[in-house]
Design a protein around this motif. Structure first.
Motif, PDB file in Angstrom:
ATOM      1  N   ALA A 183       0.659  -0.951   0.020  1.00 57.14           N
ATOM      2  CA  ALA A 183       0.069   0.073  -0.155  1.00 57.14           C
ATOM      3  C   ALA A 183       0.973   1.197   0.008  1.00 57.14           C
ATOM      4  O   ALA A 183       2.119   1.155   0.217  1.00 57.14           O
ATOM      5  CB  ALA A 183      -0.868  -0.099   1.172  1.00 57.14           C
ATOM      6  N   ASN A 184       0.242   2.364  -0.427  1.00 59.99           N
ATOM      7  CA  ASN A 184       1.243   3.736  -0.370  1.00 59.99           C
ATOM      8  C   ASN A 184       1.701   3.854   0.966  1.00 59.99           C
ATOM      9  O   ASN A 184       0.931   4.055   2.262  1.00 59.99           O
ATOM     10  CB  ASN A 184       0.236   4.569  -0.851  1.00 59.99           C
ATOM     11  CG  ASN A 184       1.205   5.967  -1.097  1.00 59.99           C
ATOM     12  OD1 ASN A 184       2.185   6.129  -0.550  1.00 59.99           O
ATOM     13  ND2 ASN A 184       0.659   6.832  -1.919  1.00 59.99           N
ATOM     14  N   ASN A 186       3.077   6.402   2.205  1.00 54.42           N
ATOM     15  CA  ASN A 186       2.879   7.716   2.542  1.00 54.42           C
ATOM     16  C   ASN A 186       1.381   8.167   3.372  1.00 54.42           C
ATOM     17  O   ASN A 186       1.368   9.143   4.000  1.00 54.42           O
ATOM     18  CB  ASN A 186       2.972   8.689   1.359  1.00 54.42           C
ATOM     19  CG  ASN A 186       4.453   8.757   0.953  1.00 54.42           C
ATOM     20  OD1 ASN A 186       5.365   8.670   1.835  1.00 54.42           O
ATOM     21  ND2 ASN A 186       4.731   8.655  -0.344  1.00 54.42           N
ATOM     22  N   THR A 187       0.480   7.311   2.854  1.00 49.81           N
ATOM     23  CA  THR A 187      -0.839   7.446   3.492  1.00 49.81           C
ATOM     24  C   THR A 187      -1.169   6.241   4.281  1.00 49.81           C
ATOM     25  O   THR A 187      -2.123   6.517   5.209  1.00 49.81           O
ATOM     26  CB  THR A 187      -1.752   7.624   2.278  1.00 49.81           C
ATOM     27  OG1 THR A 187      -1.780   6.214   1.582  1.00 49.81           O
ATOM     28  CG2 THR A 187      -1.521   8.663   1.476  1.00 49.81           C
ATOM     29  N   ASN A 188      -0.725   5.173   4.407  1.00 50.79           N
ATOM     30  CA  ASN A 188      -0.972   4.142   5.038  1.00 50.79           C
ATOM     31  C   ASN A 188       0.122   3.812   5.971  1.00 50.79           C
ATOM     32  O   ASN A 188       1.082   3.092   5.585  1.00 50.79           O
ATOM     33  CB  ASN A 188      -1.321   2.873   4.277  1.00 50.79           C
ATOM     34  CG  ASN A 188      -1.859   1.708   4.774  1.00 50.79           C
ATOM     35  OD1 ASN A 188      -1.625   1.500   6.033  1.00 50.79           O
ATOM     36  ND2 ASN A 188      -2.672   1.018   4.184  1.00 50.79           N
ATOM     37  N   PRO A 189      -0.104   3.930   7.176  1.00 49.92           N
ATOM     38  CA  PRO A 189       1.097   3.466   8.266  1.00 49.92           C
ATOM     39  C   PRO A 189       1.509   1.962   8.389  1.00 49.92           C
ATOM     40  O   PRO A 189       2.196   1.500   9.004  1.00 49.92           O
ATOM     41  CB  PRO A 189       0.779   4.334   9.505  1.00 49.92           C
ATOM     42  CG  PRO A 189      -1.086   3.989   9.547  1.00 49.92           C
ATOM     43  CD  PRO A 189      -1.075   4.470   8.243  1.00 49.92           C
ATOM     44  N   HIS A 190       0.512   1.173   8.078  1.00 49.51           N
ATOM     45  CA  HIS A 190       0.492  -0.289   7.964  1.00 49.51           C
ATOM     46  C   HIS A 190       1.065  -0.968   6.729  1.00 49.51           C
ATOM     47  O   HIS A 190       1.200  -2.126   6.627  1.00 49.51           O
ATOM     48  CB  HIS A 190      -0.754  -1.026   8.284  1.00 49.51           C
ATOM     49  CG  HIS A 190      -1.375  -0.374   9.660  1.00 49.51           C
ATOM     50  ND1 HIS A 190      -0.774  -0.344  10.993  1.00 49.51           N
ATOM     51  CD2 HIS A 190      -2.575   0.343   9.974  1.00 49.51           C
ATOM     52  CE1 HIS A 190      -1.504   0.111  11.926  1.00 49.51           C
ATOM     53  NE2 HIS A 190      -2.535   0.605  11.240  1.00 49.51           N
ATOM     54  N   ALA A 208       1.177  -0.475  -7.653  1.00 44.66           N
ATOM     55  CA  ALA A 208       2.156   0.617  -7.949  1.00 44.66           C
ATOM     56  C   ALA A 208       1.374   1.990  -7.604  1.00 44.66           C
ATOM     57  O   ALA A 208       0.304   1.914  -7.788  1.00 44.66           O
ATOM     58  CB  ALA A 208       2.487   0.340  -9.268  1.00 44.66           C
ATOM     59  N   ASP A 209       2.063   2.927  -7.423  1.00 47.09           N
ATOM     60  CA  ASP A 209       1.675   4.266  -7.380  1.00 47.09           C
ATOM     61  C   ASP A 209       2.208   5.354  -8.457  1.00 47.09           C
ATOM     62  O   ASP A 209       3.598   5.069  -8.391  1.00 47.09           O
ATOM     63  CB  ASP A 209       1.833   4.795  -6.128  1.00 47.09           C
ATOM     64  CG  ASP A 209       1.347   6.015  -6.034  1.00 47.09           C
ATOM     65  OD1 ASP A 209       1.259   6.840  -6.906  1.00 47.09           O
ATOM     66  OD2 ASP A 209       1.132   6.793  -4.816  1.00 47.09           O
ATOM     67  N   GLY A 210       1.596   6.022  -9.328  1.00 48.58           N
ATOM     68  CA  GLY A 210       2.339   6.359 -10.647  1.00 48.58           C
ATOM     69  C   GLY A 210       2.821   7.778 -10.047  1.00 48.58           C
ATOM     70  O   GLY A 210       3.666   8.297 -10.891  1.00 48.58           O
ATOM     71  N   GLY A 211       2.829   8.251  -8.904  1.00 48.36           N
ATOM     72  CA  GLY A 211       3.430   9.494  -8.435  1.00 48.36           C
ATOM     73  C   GLY A 211       5.131   9.382  -8.362  1.00 48.36           C
ATOM     74  O   GLY A 211       5.383   8.571  -7.944  1.00 48.36           O
ATOM     75  N   MET A 221       6.411   4.359  -9.106  1.00 46.30           N
ATOM     76  CA  MET A 221       6.374   3.001  -8.814  1.00 46.30           C
ATOM     77  C   MET A 221       6.047   2.243 -10.208  1.00 46.30           C
ATOM     78  O   MET A 221       6.421   0.975 -10.615  1.00 46.30           O
ATOM     79  CB  MET A 221       5.687   2.544  -7.820  1.00 46.30           C
ATOM     80  CG  MET A 221       5.932   1.066  -7.233  1.00 46.30           C
ATOM     81  SD  MET A 221       7.786   0.804  -7.087  1.00 46.30           S
ATOM     82  CE  MET A 221       7.945   1.853  -5.621  1.00 46.30           C
ATOM     83  N   VAL A 222       5.171   2.817 -10.989  1.00 40.42           N
ATOM     84  CA  VAL A 222       4.527   2.130 -12.193  1.00 40.42           C
ATOM     85  C   VAL A 222       5.841   2.060 -13.225  1.00 40.42           C
ATOM     86  O   VAL A 222       6.044   0.840 -13.890  1.00 40.42           O
ATOM     87  CB  VAL A 222       3.658   3.021 -13.001  1.00 40.42           C
ATOM     88  CG1 VAL A 222       3.283   2.528 -14.151  1.00 40.42           C
ATOM     89  CG2 VAL A 222       2.204   2.952 -11.908  1.00 40.42           C
ATOM     90  N   SER A 223       6.781   3.011 -13.263  1.00 37.48           N
ATOM     91  CA  SER A 223       7.867   3.089 -14.098  1.00 37.48           C
ATOM     92  C   SER A 223       8.747   2.069 -13.655  1.00 37.48           C
ATOM     93  O   SER A 223       9.507   1.350 -14.314  1.00 37.48           O
ATOM     94  CB  SER A 223       8.401   4.457 -14.326  1.00 37.48           C
ATOM     95  OG  SER A 223       9.181   4.872 -13.219  1.00 37.48           O
ATOM     96  N   LYS A 224       8.976   1.816 -12.416  1.00 35.10           N
ATOM     97  CA  LYS A 224       9.864   1.167 -11.861  1.00 35.10           C
ATOM     98  C   LYS A 224       9.429  -0.412 -12.149  1.00 35.10           C
ATOM     99  O   LYS A 224      10.420  -1.344 -12.298  1.00 35.10           O
ATOM    100  CB  LYS A 224      10.254   1.289 -10.283  1.00 35.10           C
ATOM    101  CG  LYS A 224      10.915   2.602 -10.081  1.00 35.10           C
ATOM    102  CD  LYS A 224      10.936   2.976  -8.629  1.00 35.10           C
ATOM    103  CE  LYS A 224      11.506   4.224  -8.407  1.00 35.10           C
ATOM    104  NZ  LYS A 224      11.321   5.293  -9.297  1.00 35.10           N
TER     105      LYS A 224
END
Length: 372
Positions: A183-184, A186-190, A208-211, A221-224
């Motif tokens: 999960a992201n 930056n927004t999900n501490p778990h 993946a998160d595209g940002g 993360m999408v590009s990675k």
């Protein structure tokens, strides 16, 4: 222990993101970069061959030209910033590598340089010779001439394609995040770090998160994950590692913290090049029976095609789309688009009457196709 031991890797590609190399005020983070170069030098003295894919030209050039939005307000601004920043970027790499007794070389490439087979082989030969001479190639996309339509767009995928061209055994993406999470973070501490990925499937892609965390670079993360597909198909492991520490390569050797995408069994060079292609001149959509045949190692016959789109000539790279809408394979078309449309869904015995000439064995022969 990680499946990927970078110190044991004979030939390694290291990608450095813009946010690591360039400070928010547009200046080079020289202290951090010097620590990375010290890591590279230590590895070179131990006999490892290393090439660097370095972002940062646009960010550096934008500061010097006082351009808004980090030089990305328009294509023209980005090209001007890249032309100005690239000379500064190459100078700092040459200076710091030279201080460690290493010779730097600059290679600027475009998408076409690695998508065209002949130019790809030329680039491959140059990279190979430089690395065997103990030179450290510093590679970047030639953003001063790249267009919005014909470019890699991020250096993650470029690094993977360079690894393939160089015959590298591993890729390290130094990033503003320390790996792939479920999960992201930056927004999900778990959120939990995924330490190892054996296969890139829909579940992995969904994480993946595209940002881009910094807002300075163009990758996320999408590009990675796209880069990992290219690298692992070419037989190279790929690791996503945090660069937010001094001596980041040595730190990764010690901690092993990151996400490793495990290399597949090495494919023949031509098929690995096909699998890693980022551009396709058209699409051929196929039915379930044809999809099963391709997965079984068969050629693609016209009878199994359901539609054709794009604008391709014979010999062009095309994508093969499965019935679920996902890209199943890439290959070189045996027909131009008009003839491919004419025989789509038709049996081989009907082709001569439809085309007016002796047909070829397949729409895409298995020897010129890579199943993804």
């Amino acid at each position: 222990m990680s499946v990927f031991a970078p110190t044991a890797c004979p030939r390694l590609i290291v990608k450095v993101g813009s946010s690591l190399l360039v400070a928010p005020d547009g200046t080079v983070r020289r202290g951090w970069l010097a620590s990375l170069v010290a890591d590279i030098a230590a590895r070179a003295r131990a006999g490892q061959e290393i090439a660097v894919v370095s972002s940062g030209a646009i960010a550096l050039g934008a500061r010097r030209l006082q351009l808004p939005k980090g030089g990305r307000a328009s294509l023209e601004d980005a090209q001007a910033a890249a032309a100005t920043g690239q000379i500064a970027l190459s100078q700092v790499w040459a200076e710091l590598l030279g201080a460690e007794g290493l010779t730097a070389a600059q290679m600027l490439v475009t998408l076409d340089d690695l998508e065209d087979r002949r130019r790809y082989l030329n680039a491959s030969a140059t990279l190979g010779r430089l690395m065997t001479l103990g030179v450290v190639p510093v590679i970047n996309e030639n953003d001063s001439v790249a267009t919005a339509e014909i470019r890699f767009g991020d250096n993650d995928r470029l690094a993977a394609r360079v690894a393939q061209a160089a015959g590298a055994h591993g890729v390290i993406l130094l990033s503003d995040i320390d790996g792939l999470y479920d999960a992201n973070p930056n927004t999900n501490p778990h959120a939990t770090l995924i330490p190892r990925v054996e296969r890139i499937d829909a579940r992995i892609e969904a994480m993946a998160d595209g940002g881009s965390g910094s807002g300075m670079g163009s990758g996320g993360m999408v590009s990675k994950i796209a880069a990992a597909r290219i690298a692992t198909a070419a037989g190279a492991h790929l690791a996503i590692v945090s660069g937010h520490v001094d001596h980041p390569l040595a730190a990764y050797d010690t901690s092993g913290r990151g996400t490793v995408f495990v290399a597949e069994k090495t494919a023949p060079a031509r098929k690995a090049w096909l699998a890693g292609g980022l551009t396709a001149k058209g699409d051929i959509t196929i039915d379930a029976g044809a999809a099963a045949a391709l997965l079984g190692g068969k050629s693609l016959l016209a009878a199994g095609a359901t539609s054709v789109s794009g604008g391709f000539a014979r010999g062009d790279l095309v994508a093969v789309i499965g019935p679920d809408g996902r890209t199943l394979a890439r290959g070189l078309s045996e027909y131009d688009m008009a003839d491919a449309i004419a025989i789509t869904g038709k049996r081989s015995s009907d082709h001569a009457a439809i085309l007016g000439y002796a047909p070829r064995a397949a729409l895409i022969h298995r020897n010129h196709m890579a199943v993804l």
